[in-house]
Design an enzyme around this catalytic site. Structure first.
Site, PDB file in Angstrom:
ATOM      1  CG  ASP A   1      -0.901   4.141   5.356  1.00  0.00           C
ATOM      2  OD1 ASP A   1       0.136   4.231   6.065  1.00  0.00           O
ATOM      3  OD2 ASP A   1      -2.274   4.210   5.756  1.00  0.00           O
TER       4      ASP A   1
ATOM      5  NE  ARG B   1      -1.070   5.041   8.769  1.00  0.00           N
ATOM      6  CZ  ARG B   1      -1.812   4.547   9.123  1.00  0.00           C
ATOM      7  NH1 ARG B   1      -1.868   4.935  10.046  1.00  0.00           N
ATOM      8  NH2 ARG B   1      -2.618   4.265   8.452  1.00  0.00           N
TER       9      ARG B   1
ATOM     10  CG  HIS C   1      -1.448  -1.292   5.728  1.00  0.00           C
ATOM     11  ND1 HIS C   1      -2.248  -0.184   6.841  1.00  0.00           N
ATOM     12  CD2 HIS C   1      -1.696   0.001   4.306  1.00  0.00           C
ATOM     13  CE1 HIS C   1      -2.740   0.548   5.675  1.00  0.00           C
ATOM     14  NE2 HIS C   1      -2.423   0.517   4.531  1.00  0.00           N
TER      15      HIS C   1
ATOM     16  CB  CYS D   1      -1.061  -0.123   1.265  1.00  0.00           C
ATOM     17  SG  CYS D   1      -2.076   1.542   1.273  1.00  0.00           S
TER      18      CYS D   1
ATOM     19  CB  CYS E   1      -5.846  -0.534   4.201  1.00  0.00           C
ATOM     20  SG  CYS E   1      -5.364   0.013   2.791  1.00  0.00           S
TER      21      CYS E   1
HETATM   22 CO    CO Z   1      -3.783   0.896   2.737  1.00  0.00          CO
END
Ligand code: CO
Length: 217
Positions: free
Chosen positions: A52, A54, A106, A50, A109
């Protein structure tokens, strides 16, 4: 004409300062650090994760540059008409000859959570629709989970599962297997809350678990 950038937000410049620190640290540990990397890459793993902020592939697996070839998009999707993903996959499998491809989702998400709602978000709705297709395939189990957070977590796992399957369906993975390559395809899920990666035990190295219709000969 562009609007003048705020002079007060210099956060992007801290990245350049960080780069200097990275160079100093790397060279202090190994004076040949960049010379070695500059010779070329032979990563054993392709990571599809992803976007993302993090969930950075190298940090959470404690791997240095050169070890993981990375493709990231919203909600770690493998979509058959996505030329970006297909190009990365083709290069990784056929040129770099990676041994493993890992789809890593994750918990928490945002893309998956958004796909669980009926809200419109704009252009991204066309991307999220692929995640809604995953919900449709597993609606019986997901609808039965009353707790919304738990349902979202399970949805994240199903999304990894279906994208691992999507990966196996691609002509690139099918042809690798048809040639007898031991290419491993895996599904993992990462917890932002604990830092733990869980192997969803979806690993496959051949067509054995594929529906007949997807198999190339
Ligand atoms: Co995500």
């Amino acid at each position: 004409m562009c609007a003048k950038t705020s002079e007060t937000d210099l956060s992007y410049q801290s990245l350049l300062a960080g780069n200097k620190t990275f160079i100093e640290k790397s060279l202090s540990e190994d004076p040949q650090y960049f010379d070695k990397l500059a010779k070329g890459q032979k990563p054993p793993v392709l990571w599809i994760g992803c976007a993302d902020s993090r969930v950075p592939a190298n940090q959470i697996t404690n791997t240095p540059p050169g070890e993981v070839f990375v493709h990231r998009n919203i909600a770690n999707m493998v979509i058959h008409s996505d030329m970006n993903m297909l190009s990365v996959l083709d290069y990784a499998v056929n040129v770099l000859e990676v041994k493993h491809v890992i789809v890593t989702g994750h918990y928490g998400c945002g893309g998956v959570a958004a796909a669980m709602t009926n809200q419109q978000f704009g252009l991204i709705d066309n991307w999220l629709r692929h995640i809604k297709d995953v919900y449709r395939l597993h609606a019986a189990e997901l609808d039965a989970i009353e707790d919304e957070a738990q349902r979202a977590n399970r949805f994240v796992e199903f999304n990894v599962m279906e994208n691992v399957y999507n990966l196996c369906k691609t002509s690139i993975v099918q042809n690798a297997w048809a040639k007898g390559r031991q290419l491993g395809v895996h599904g993992w899920v990462y917890s932002i809350e604990t830092g733990v990666i869980t192997d969803l035990k979806l690993s496959t190295y051949d067509n054995a678990k594929m529906a007949e219709v997807f198999r190339f000969k």
